[in-house]
Design a protein around this motif. Structure first.
Motif, PDB file in Angstrom:
ATOM      1  N   PHE A 121       0.835  -1.200   0.000  1.00 19.30           N
ATOM      2  CA  PHE A 121       0.000   0.000   0.000  1.00 19.30           C
ATOM      3  C   PHE A 121       0.876   1.259   0.000  1.00 19.30           C
ATOM      4  N   LEU A 122       1.895   1.277   0.860  1.00 21.21           N
ATOM      5  CA  LEU A 122       2.785   2.435   0.938  1.00 21.21           C
ATOM      6  C   LEU A 122       3.647   2.523  -0.320  1.00 21.21           C
ATOM      7  N   MET A 123       4.109   1.380  -0.799  1.00 20.73           N
ATOM      8  CA  MET A 123       4.879   1.350  -2.041  1.00 20.73           C
ATOM      9  C   MET A 123       4.068   1.968  -3.177  1.00 20.73           C
ATOM     10  N   SER A 124       2.791   1.656  -3.236  1.00 18.01           N
ATOM     11  CA  SER A 124       1.928   2.181  -4.284  1.00 18.01           C
ATOM     12  C   SER A 124       1.827   3.702  -4.209  1.00 18.01           C
ATOM     13  N   ALA A 125       1.642   4.231  -3.014  1.00 19.99           N
ATOM     14  CA  ALA A 125       1.539   5.690  -2.863  1.00 19.99           C
ATOM     15  C   ALA A 125       2.801   6.374  -3.366  1.00 19.99           C
ATOM     16  N   LEU A 126       3.967   5.818  -3.046  1.00 19.56           N
ATOM     17  CA  LEU A 126       5.237   6.405  -3.467  1.00 19.56           C
ATOM     18  C   LEU A 126       5.471   6.225  -4.963  1.00 19.56           C
ATOM     19  N   ASP A 127       5.168   5.043  -5.479  1.00 25.95           N
ATOM     20  CA  ASP A 127       5.362   4.773  -6.908  1.00 25.95           C
ATOM     21  C   ASP A 127       4.468   5.678  -7.750  1.00 25.95           C
TER      22      ASP A 127
END
Length: 332
Positions: free
Chosen positions: A91-97
């Motif tokens: 979920f956090l990876m998605s926000a950053l990506d």
């Protein structure tokens, strides 16, 4: 590059009821990446049945802030490789990506579709979600709606309701959020009329899919069962379709790879969403040209959307054409 973040509360227009529970609001973590005069945005949502705690994500962002800010501007695929070294929740990876794709496109003055050569002339229409309620209330909502495609939430299977929904002769999908039993699934996949539903999403609890038969009339679609690239081959004998959500798989970069692999394996593909603002929906919209179904109604379900960008109006996906993901924050 600079990073900042903020917790936002998304207020639902009406109570949203699914098999997992009832919700009036969701918390979102908005991430901003900036360089020179450009800003890119991404978000992730606190979902209890995914056991998401945004406080843990903020603690992680504080831990990696210096590493992120020391990163030079590189291609988003390289940036994702860099993120992959940090042991981040998807979920956090998605926000950053997604925030980085938005920033990179704005710096390059090109939108995501141009950067990735994605078709955009004939986009599928999005469904809108009809939450769990009495079947007559659900039918009234469908009949009053200006949308053409509907995802009807179920809590368990009621066979009479199946026939009532099919009599509407509309584009309807079922989403049980894992509330069907093995016996329910057998009844559905042995019944020819089931083929008239666009798809039947996540019928059983995670991992309990071996009762499903993809050769049956039912277009079984994996949601929680399909988390990442590695799950696609394992699910192949059971599901005809997969629901790819950016937060589940870690962002736009892995979603592109998942869609490619899913198509190679013969799946039908949906780009899906959760309850999100236009920050999250803008990211999902840019992939619609690659998919067979779309469920991108998240921002339409909230009353206090804090962003503008790509959007969905009565099911029609409208791409802004602006650089990056086209996301701008509203002055509220």
């Amino acid at each position: 590059m600079r990073i900042s973040w903020e917790i936002k509360e998304l207020k639902l227009k009406e109570t949203f009821s699914i098999a997992y529970g009832n919700y009036d609001k969701r918390e979102a973590l908005l991430v901003e990446l900036s360089y020179l005069n450009s800003k890119g945005y991404g978000e992730c949502i606190a979902i209890d049945y995914y056991q998401i705690d945004l406080k843990n994500f903020i603690a992680k962002l504080k831990e990696i802030k210096t590493l992120l800010e020391n990163q030079t501007i590189i291609h988003p695929s390289e940036f994702f490789t860099f993120l992959s070294t940090m042991n981040l929740h998807p979920f956090l990876m998605s926000a950053l990506d997604c925030a980085y794709w938005d920033l990179f496109g704005k710096l390059e003055n090109k939108n995501f579709i141009e950067l990735n050569t994605i078709p955009s002339d004939h986009l599928v229409e999005s469904s809108i979600t009809i939450s769990v309620a009495d079947i007559n209330d659900q039918i009234r909502k469908i009949e009053k709606s200006k949308w053409n495609r509907f995802k009807v939430k179920c809590k368990g299977l009621h066979q009479d309701n199946i026939e009532k929904l099919l009599r509407l002769n509309r584009h309807i999908a079922l989403d049980s959020n894992a509330s069907f039993t093995d016996q329910d699934c057998l009844w559905l996949q042995e019944n020819e009329m089931t083929a008239r539903f666009s798809y039947l999403e996540q019928p059983r609890a995670v991992g309990n899919y071996k009762i499903l038969n993809k050769e049956s009339p039912a277009n079984w679609m994996a949601d929680e069962d399909c988390q990442d690239l590695n799950s696609l081959e394992e699910l192949l004998p059971y599901y005809k379709s997969v629901n790819i959500k950016l937060m589940k798989c870690g962002g736009l970069t892995p979603a592109l790879e998942m869609i490619r692999k899913a198509k190679e394996l013969g799946y039908k593909v949906m780009i899906g969403c959760m309850t999100e603002s236009t920050v999250g929906i803008s990211a999902g919209c840019v992939l619609a040209g690659l998919t067979d179904f779309a469920d991108l109604d998240g921002a339409n379900l909230i009353s206090n959307d804090y962003a503008s960008g790509n959007c969905v109006e009565n099911g029609k996906i409208i791409l802004s054409g602006k650089p990056g993901l086209g996301i701008c924050l509203k002055e509220l």
